[in-house]
Design a protein around this motif. Structure first.
Motif, PDB file in Angstrom:
ATOM      1  N   UNK A   1       0.776  -1.233   0.000  1.00  0.00           N
ATOM      2  CA  UNK A   1       0.000   0.000   0.000  1.00  0.00           C
ATOM      3  C   UNK A   1       0.803   1.276   0.000  1.00  0.00           C
ATOM      4  N   UNK A   2       2.130   1.204  -0.079  1.00  0.00           N
ATOM      5  CA  UNK A   2       2.950   2.411   0.003  1.00  0.00           C
ATOM      6  C   UNK A   2       3.272   3.017  -1.360  1.00  0.00           C
ATOM      7  N   UNK A   3       2.918   2.348  -2.442  1.00  0.00           N
ATOM      8  CA  UNK A   3       3.171   2.885  -3.785  1.00  0.00           C
ATOM      9  C   UNK A   3       1.994   2.546  -4.694  1.00  0.00           C
ATOM     10  N   UNK A   4       0.820   3.109  -4.434  1.00  0.00           N
ATOM     11  CA  UNK A   4      -0.349   2.778  -5.258  1.00  0.00           C
ATOM     12  C   UNK A   4      -0.251   3.397  -6.648  1.00  0.00           C
ATOM     13  N   UNK A   5      -0.890   2.730  -7.597  1.00  0.00           N
ATOM     14  CA  UNK A   5      -0.947   3.277  -8.954  1.00  0.00           C
ATOM     15  C   UNK A   5      -1.916   4.444  -9.044  1.00  0.00           C
ATOM     16  N   UNK A   6      -2.796   4.571  -8.063  1.00  0.00           N
ATOM     17  CA  UNK A   6      -3.755   5.678  -8.035  1.00  0.00           C
ATOM     18  C   UNK A   6      -3.048   6.941  -7.539  1.00  0.00           C
ATOM     19  N   UNK A   7      -2.410   7.645  -8.433  1.00  0.00           N
ATOM     20  CA  UNK A   7      -1.612   8.812  -8.059  1.00  0.00           C
ATOM     21  C   UNK A   7      -2.118  10.110  -8.679  1.00  0.00           C
ATOM     22  N   UNK A   8      -3.348  10.110  -9.210  1.00  0.00           N
ATOM     23  CA  UNK A   8      -3.965  11.338  -9.701  1.00  0.00           C
ATOM     24  C   UNK A   8      -5.075  11.722  -8.713  1.00  0.00           C
ATOM     25  N   UNK A   9      -4.830  12.790  -7.978  1.00  0.00           N
ATOM     26  CA  UNK A   9      -5.593  13.100  -6.766  1.00  0.00           C
ATOM     27  C   UNK A   9      -6.853  13.891  -7.104  1.00  0.00           C
ATOM     28  N   UNK A  10      -7.959  13.458  -6.503  1.00  0.00           N
ATOM     29  CA  UNK A  10      -9.220  14.196  -6.579  1.00  0.00           C
ATOM     30  C   UNK A  10      -9.423  15.067  -5.347  1.00  0.00           C
ATOM     31  N   UNK A  11      -9.131  14.529  -4.163  1.00  0.00           N
ATOM     32  CA  UNK A  11      -9.313  15.261  -2.911  1.00  0.00           C
ATOM     33  C   UNK A  11      -8.103  15.031  -2.021  1.00  0.00           C
ATOM     34  N   UNK A  12      -7.569  16.126  -1.489  1.00  0.00           N
ATOM     35  CA  UNK A  12      -6.438  16.067  -0.566  1.00  0.00           C
ATOM     36  C   UNK A  12      -6.728  17.021   0.582  1.00  0.00           C
ATOM     37  N   UNK A  13      -6.680  16.511   1.810  1.00  0.00           N
ATOM     38  CA  UNK A  13      -7.013  17.347   2.958  1.00  0.00           C
ATOM     39  C   UNK A  13      -6.227  16.901   4.177  1.00  0.00           C
ATOM     40  N   UNK A  14      -5.986  17.848   5.071  1.00  0.00           N
ATOM     41  CA  UNK A  14      -5.269  17.528   6.296  1.00  0.00           C
ATOM     42  C   UNK A  14      -6.225  16.912   7.310  1.00  0.00           C
ATOM     43  N   UNK A  15      -5.697  16.589   8.477  1.00  0.00           N
ATOM     44  CA  UNK A  15      -6.486  15.882   9.490  1.00  0.00           C
ATOM     45  C   UNK A  15      -7.688  16.695   9.946  1.00  0.00           C
TER      46      UNK A  15
END
Length: 348
Positions: A180-194
């Motif tokens: 799980x440390x290098x997923x192929x899903x690397x085009x981000x839709x949502x990124x948020x902090x805690x």
């Protein structure tokens, strides 16, 4: 033995003559064989050859697929991808290329976090970034911040700005880092902090125990739904560290650990039961004592709702100022030209 060559008027060894004749016969034999093979291939119907090639490609493409297994979801370039189809993971922000909307994360997988290498990512054109519960840009997020990410496979692998990995790469074990440390899903839709994640999902952190020593220590807490009580806790307790640089927010006040010790809220030394106090936490990563590298660190603590609202308001104004000077990214859907150089633009 020597022979006279009449064409060139010279004397040559006899073995040269026989070697030349032998090689000539071999070349003629190979040429005749090639002509026969080409004739047989040309006599085969074109439709049959096309069918055989298609069958071969189909066999190769399904060779390693399990029966009944569906193809992984890949968003279309001209459509908004649904959040529920995204792959979710969490990691530490270690690199940012803000101009090109790219960066790298160290993803928290199933192994030891300290062995995880940077995994590049790219923001989709319609991606959403949130920090402190408000809209943000990559430039607003400090390196080391732990982020929650929802991402997809590259919509167009041929022109991807980050490495294109096998679709099942997240299931591969990468040494001590685990899976799980290098997923192929690397085009981000949502990124948020805690904080943004907890406020969007209506959760809070409930403090259970505080251990202080020389203005630093650790906190045991659990993330729970906002309406739940401490007795209904089914979440796993998490131990995180804090130090004298941890920022503490209460209403309009900006405090530090020593201020809470002076007020008698936290002990100067030793442990104290926190009785499930509801707070919001900003989480980062930094090396921790005792050789524990998978324990995260608390950068900010918001003790009440007014303090959290003020933080969100500050970030909102920061983002608005940035948008006024750099404008907002959009996709042009339609362009209607009018008279005298005027036009009407429809954008999303």
């Amino acid at each position: 033995m020597w022979l006279l060559d009449g064409d060139f008027g010279c004397v040559v060894p006899c073995r040269w003559f026989f070697a030349f004749r032998f090689r000539s016969r071999v070349c003629l034999f190979l040429l005749a064989t090639w002509v026969m093979l080409m004739s047989a291939a040309s006599s085969q119907p074109p439709a049959l050859k096309t069918k055989e090639r298609a069958t071969t490609r189909r066999e190769l493409s399904t060779k390693n697929q399990e029966p009944g297994r569906q193809e992984p979801f890949r968003p279309k370039p001209d459509e908004f991808a649904p959040l529920e189809r995204a792959h979710r993971y969490r990691g530490e922000l270690v690199f940012v290329d803000r101009a090109n909307r790219r960066g790298s994360l160290r993803i928290d997988g199933a192994g030891r976090f300290r062995f995880a290498g940077p995994s590049p990512f790219a923001l989709l054109p319609y991606a959403v970034v949130r920090y402190h519960g408000a809209p943000a840009d990559l430039r607003d997020i400090p390196l080391g911040t732990v982020l929650h990410v929802w991402a997809f496979l590259p919509p167009e692998p041929r022109i991807s700005s980050v490495p294109v990995l096998p679709a099942n790469n997240r299931t591969k074990k990468l040494g001590y880092a685990g899976t799980g440390t290098a997923p192929a899903e690397n085009h981000v839709l949502l990124m948020e902090d805690e904080v943004s994640y907890c406020r969007r999902t209506k959760q809070t952190w409930r403090l259970k125990e505080i251990d202080v020593s020389n203005n630093q220590g650790s906190i045991v807490a659990a993330r729970l739904p906002r309406e739940s009580s401490q007795g209904q806790s089914i979440a796993e307790d998490v131990t995180m560290t804090f130090d004298a640089a941890t920022r503490i927010w209460r209403g309009r006040e900006f405090l530090n650990v020593q201020d809470l010790i002076d007020e008698g809220i936290w002990p100067a030394s030793g442990k104290k039961i926190a009785n499930g106090q509801a707070v919001q936490l900003g989480i980062v990563w930094k090396p921790t004592p005792s050789g524990v590298f998978t324990r995260f660190h608390i950068s900010d603590i918001w003790l009440d709702e007014p303090a959290m609202l003020r933080a969100a308001r500050r970030q909102t104004e920061t983002h608005r100022t940035f948008m006024r000077s750099r404008w907002i990214p959009a996709r042009v859907d339609r362009l209607e030209y009018g008279e005298f150089g005027s036009a009407k633009v429809t954008a999303t």
